[in-house]
Design a protein around this motif. Structure first.
Motif, PDB file in Angstrom:
ATOM      1  N   GLU A 230      12.566  -8.157  -0.449  1.00  0.00           N
ATOM      2  CA  GLU A 230      13.542  -7.846   0.593  1.00  0.00           C
ATOM      3  C   GLU A 230      13.412  -6.430   1.125  1.00  0.00           C
ATOM      4  O   GLU A 230      14.111  -6.062   2.052  1.00  0.00           O
ATOM      5  CB  GLU A 230      14.957  -8.079   0.060  1.00  0.00           C
ATOM      6  CG  GLU A 230      15.227  -9.544  -0.224  1.00  0.00           C
ATOM      7  CD  GLU A 230      16.686  -9.805  -0.551  1.00  0.00           C
ATOM      8  OE1 GLU A 230      17.511  -8.905  -0.356  1.00  0.00           O
ATOM      9  OE2 GLU A 230      16.987 -10.907  -1.003  1.00  0.00           O
ATOM     10  N   LEU A 231      12.526  -5.629   0.547  1.00  0.00           N
ATOM     11  CA  LEU A 231      12.362  -4.245   0.967  1.00  0.00           C
ATOM     12  C   LEU A 231      11.176  -4.098   1.908  1.00  0.00           C
ATOM     13  O   LEU A 231      10.182  -4.810   1.789  1.00  0.00           O
ATOM     14  CB  LEU A 231      12.164  -3.341  -0.244  1.00  0.00           C
ATOM     15  CG  LEU A 231      13.294  -3.356  -1.274  1.00  0.00           C
ATOM     16  CD1 LEU A 231      12.927  -2.493  -2.454  1.00  0.00           C
ATOM     17  CD2 LEU A 231      14.577  -2.884  -0.649  1.00  0.00           C
ATOM     18  N   SER A 232      11.270  -3.151   2.830  1.00  0.00           N
ATOM     19  CA  SER A 232      10.170  -2.900   3.762  1.00  0.00           C
ATOM     20  C   SER A 232       9.099  -2.039   3.081  1.00  0.00           C
ATOM     21  O   SER A 232       9.312  -1.483   2.001  1.00  0.00           O
ATOM     22  CB  SER A 232      10.704  -2.178   4.997  1.00  0.00           C
ATOM     23  OG  SER A 232      11.121  -0.877   4.649  1.00  0.00           O
ATOM     24  N   GLU A 233       7.946  -1.920   3.731  1.00  0.00           N
ATOM     25  CA  GLU A 233       6.857  -1.082   3.209  1.00  0.00           C
ATOM     26  C   GLU A 233       7.327   0.366   3.055  1.00  0.00           C
ATOM     27  O   GLU A 233       7.004   1.023   2.077  1.00  0.00           O
ATOM     28  CB  GLU A 233       5.648  -1.130   4.141  1.00  0.00           C
ATOM     29  CG  GLU A 233       4.879  -2.430   4.098  1.00  0.00           C
ATOM     30  CD  GLU A 233       3.840  -2.460   2.995  1.00  0.00           C
ATOM     31  OE1 GLU A 233       3.249  -1.415   2.693  1.00  0.00           O
ATOM     32  OE2 GLU A 233       3.622  -3.550   2.448  1.00  0.00           O
ATOM     33  N   GLN A 234       8.081   0.878   4.020  1.00  0.00           N
ATOM     34  CA  GLN A 234       8.549   2.262   3.965  1.00  0.00           C
ATOM     35  C   GLN A 234       9.501   2.474   2.790  1.00  0.00           C
ATOM     36  O   GLN A 234       9.443   3.503   2.115  1.00  0.00           O
ATOM     37  CB  GLN A 234       9.255   2.651   5.285  1.00  0.00           C
ATOM     38  CG  GLN A 234       8.323   2.758   6.468  1.00  0.00           C
ATOM     39  CD  GLN A 234       8.000   1.385   7.073  1.00  0.00           C
ATOM     40  OE1 GLN A 234       8.680   0.399   6.809  1.00  0.00           O
ATOM     41  NE2 GLN A 234       6.947   1.332   7.879  1.00  0.00           N
ATOM     42  N   GLU A 235      10.397   1.506   2.536  1.00  0.00           N
ATOM     43  CA  GLU A 235      11.306   1.622   1.391  1.00  0.00           C
ATOM     44  C   GLU A 235      10.530   1.604   0.085  1.00  0.00           C
ATOM     45  O   GLU A 235      10.822   2.380  -0.830  1.00  0.00           O
ATOM     46  CB  GLU A 235      12.329   0.489   1.408  1.00  0.00           C
ATOM     47  CG  GLU A 235      13.382   0.632   2.494  1.00  0.00           C
ATOM     48  CD  GLU A 235      14.301  -0.571   2.532  1.00  0.00           C
ATOM     49  OE1 GLU A 235      15.522  -0.357   2.437  1.00  0.00           O
ATOM     50  OE2 GLU A 235      13.796  -1.700   2.661  1.00  0.00           O
TER      51      GLU A 235
ATOM     52  N   THR B  81       8.875   4.929  -0.485  1.00  0.00           N
ATOM     53  CA  THR B  81       9.851   5.928  -0.921  1.00  0.00           C
ATOM     54  C   THR B  81      10.184   5.737  -2.402  1.00  0.00           C
ATOM     55  O   THR B  81      10.249   6.710  -3.159  1.00  0.00           O
ATOM     56  CB  THR B  81      11.138   5.828  -0.079  1.00  0.00           C
ATOM     57  OG1 THR B  81      10.785   5.979   1.291  1.00  0.00           O
ATOM     58  CG2 THR B  81      12.146   6.876  -0.479  1.00  0.00           C
ATOM     59  N   ILE B  82      10.391   4.493  -2.812  1.00  0.00           N
ATOM     60  CA  ILE B  82      10.679   4.199  -4.223  1.00  0.00           C
ATOM     61  C   ILE B  82       9.487   4.579  -5.084  1.00  0.00           C
ATOM     62  O   ILE B  82       9.633   5.171  -6.155  1.00  0.00           O
ATOM     63  CB  ILE B  82      11.033   2.707  -4.403  1.00  0.00           C
ATOM     64  CG1 ILE B  82      12.355   2.403  -3.714  1.00  0.00           C
ATOM     65  CG2 ILE B  82      11.099   2.331  -5.872  1.00  0.00           C
ATOM     66  CD1 ILE B  82      12.652   0.927  -3.609  1.00  0.00           C
ATOM     67  N   PHE B  83       8.285   4.276  -4.608  1.00  0.00           N
ATOM     68  CA  PHE B  83       7.071   4.585  -5.361  1.00  0.00           C
ATOM     69  C   PHE B  83       6.902   6.098  -5.531  1.00  0.00           C
ATOM     70  O   PHE B  83       6.364   6.558  -6.530  1.00  0.00           O
ATOM     71  CB  PHE B  83       5.847   3.993  -4.669  1.00  0.00           C
ATOM     72  CG  PHE B  83       4.569   4.275  -5.390  1.00  0.00           C
ATOM     73  CD1 PHE B  83       4.272   3.622  -6.568  1.00  0.00           C
ATOM     74  CD2 PHE B  83       3.668   5.199  -4.891  1.00  0.00           C
ATOM     75  CE1 PHE B  83       3.090   3.887  -7.235  1.00  0.00           C
ATOM     76  CE2 PHE B  83       2.486   5.464  -5.546  1.00  0.00           C
ATOM     77  CZ  PHE B  83       2.196   4.809  -6.724  1.00  0.00           C
TER      78      PHE B  83
ATOM     79  N   TRP C 176      -1.043  -1.681  -4.607  1.00  0.00           N
ATOM     80  CA  TRP C 176      -0.265  -1.861  -5.833  1.00  0.00           C
ATOM     81  C   TRP C 176       0.372  -3.244  -5.838  1.00  0.00           C
ATOM     82  O   TRP C 176       0.598  -3.840  -4.805  1.00  0.00           O
ATOM     83  CB  TRP C 176       0.848  -0.819  -5.906  1.00  0.00           C
ATOM     84  CG  TRP C 176       0.357   0.577  -5.981  1.00  0.00           C
ATOM     85  CD1 TRP C 176       0.083   1.408  -4.935  1.00  0.00           C
ATOM     86  CD2 TRP C 176       0.068   1.315  -7.165  1.00  0.00           C
ATOM     87  NE1 TRP C 176      -0.351   2.620  -5.397  1.00  0.00           N
ATOM     88  CE2 TRP C 176      -0.363   2.590  -6.759  1.00  0.00           C
ATOM     89  CE3 TRP C 176       0.135   1.025  -8.513  1.00  0.00           C
ATOM     90  CZ2 TRP C 176      -0.723   3.569  -7.666  1.00  0.00           C
ATOM     91  CZ3 TRP C 176      -0.222   2.012  -9.418  1.00  0.00           C
ATOM     92  CH2 TRP C 176      -0.652   3.260  -9.001  1.00  0.00           C
ATOM     93  N   GLU C 177       0.689  -3.694  -7.045  1.00  0.00           N
ATOM     94  CA  GLU C 177       1.430  -4.939  -7.234  1.00  0.00           C
ATOM     95  C   GLU C 177       2.703  -4.596  -7.991  1.00  0.00           C
ATOM     96  O   GLU C 177       2.656  -3.917  -9.015  1.00  0.00           O
ATOM     97  CB  GLU C 177       0.584  -5.921  -8.033  1.00  0.00           C
ATOM     98  CG  GLU C 177       1.257  -7.253  -8.260  1.00  0.00           C
ATOM     99  CD  GLU C 177       0.334  -8.219  -8.974  1.00  0.00           C
ATOM    100  OE1 GLU C 177      -0.066  -9.193  -8.345  1.00  0.00           O
ATOM    101  OE2 GLU C 177       0.025  -7.962 -10.149  1.00  0.00           O
TER     102      GLU C 177
ATOM    103  N   SER D 180       0.854  -1.194   0.000  1.00  0.00           N
ATOM    104  CA  SER D 180       0.000   0.000   0.000  1.00  0.00           C
ATOM    105  C   SER D 180       0.887   1.241   0.000  1.00  0.00           C
ATOM    106  O   SER D 180       1.863   1.304   0.741  1.00  0.00           O
ATOM    107  CB  SER D 180      -0.880   0.035   1.244  1.00  0.00           C
ATOM    108  OG  SER D 180      -1.783  -1.033   1.227  1.00  0.00           O
ATOM    109  N   ASP D 181       0.519   2.223  -0.823  1.00  0.00           N
ATOM    110  CA  ASP D 181       1.264   3.477  -0.803  1.00  0.00           C
ATOM    111  C   ASP D 181       0.781   4.350   0.358  1.00  0.00           C
ATOM    112  O   ASP D 181      -0.090   3.954   1.127  1.00  0.00           O
ATOM    113  CB  ASP D 181       1.169   4.205  -2.142  1.00  0.00           C
ATOM    114  CG  ASP D 181      -0.248   4.635  -2.493  1.00  0.00           C
ATOM    115  OD1 ASP D 181      -1.149   4.508  -1.642  1.00  0.00           O
ATOM    116  OD2 ASP D 181      -0.444   5.108  -3.623  1.00  0.00           O
ATOM    117  N   ARG D 182       1.368   5.529   0.487  1.00  0.00           N
ATOM    118  CA  ARG D 182       1.018   6.403   1.615  1.00  0.00           C
ATOM    119  C   ARG D 182      -0.422   6.871   1.565  1.00  0.00           C
ATOM    120  O   ARG D 182      -1.012   7.210   2.580  1.00  0.00           O
ATOM    121  CB  ARG D 182       1.963   7.593   1.660  1.00  0.00           C
ATOM    122  CG  ARG D 182       3.364   7.172   2.034  1.00  0.00           C
ATOM    123  CD  ARG D 182       4.305   8.352   2.193  1.00  0.00           C
ATOM    124  NE  ARG D 182       5.600   7.882   2.634  1.00  0.00           N
ATOM    125  CZ  ARG D 182       6.706   7.972   1.920  1.00  0.00           C
ATOM    126  NH1 ARG D 182       6.687   8.530   0.742  1.00  0.00           N
ATOM    127  NH2 ARG D 182       7.841   7.500   2.395  1.00  0.00           N
TER     128      ARG D 182
END
Length: 101
Positions: A51-56, A59-61, A14-15, A7-9
């Motif tokens: 391997e990435l967290s939701e917060q990462e 940020t990428i999104f 999203w997938e 989920s984004d902020r």
């Protein structure tokens, strides 16, 4: 192969589909009216978004660019630009026999 979901902020789901090591595509899940987005993942992520967290991921999104219709590849067309045309004659030898008679 499974795809990572997050989920984004804003709360939209999203997938993540890994196109290559240099590009990921964020596809909207049902209920998300936003268009698909593309992003260049960080080098440390490689090709594994699991391997990435939701917060990462959020940020990428945030640096993703939306994919316009003109940038999408049309489905079913050859990547080489040629158009397949079926042959009109099945066999040159058999068709020639019908013309002689």
């Amino acid at each position: 192969m499974s795809h990572r979901k997050f989920s984004d902020r804003g709360g939209s789901r999203w997938e993540i589909r890994v196109s290559s090591r240099a590009e990921w595509t964020f596809e909207p899940l049902p209920g998300n009216p936003n268009p698909p987005c593309r992003v260049r993942p960080p080098l440390y992520a490689g090709d594994d978004p699991f391997e990435l967290s939701e917060q990462e991921l959020q940020t990428i999104f945030g640096s993703a660019t939306s994919e316009t219709r003109a940038q999408r590849k049309p489905q079913g067309l050859s990547p080489f630009g040629d158009v397949h045309k079926p042959r009109t004659k099945k066999s040159p030898f058999l068709d020639d026999l019908n013309e002689v008679e």
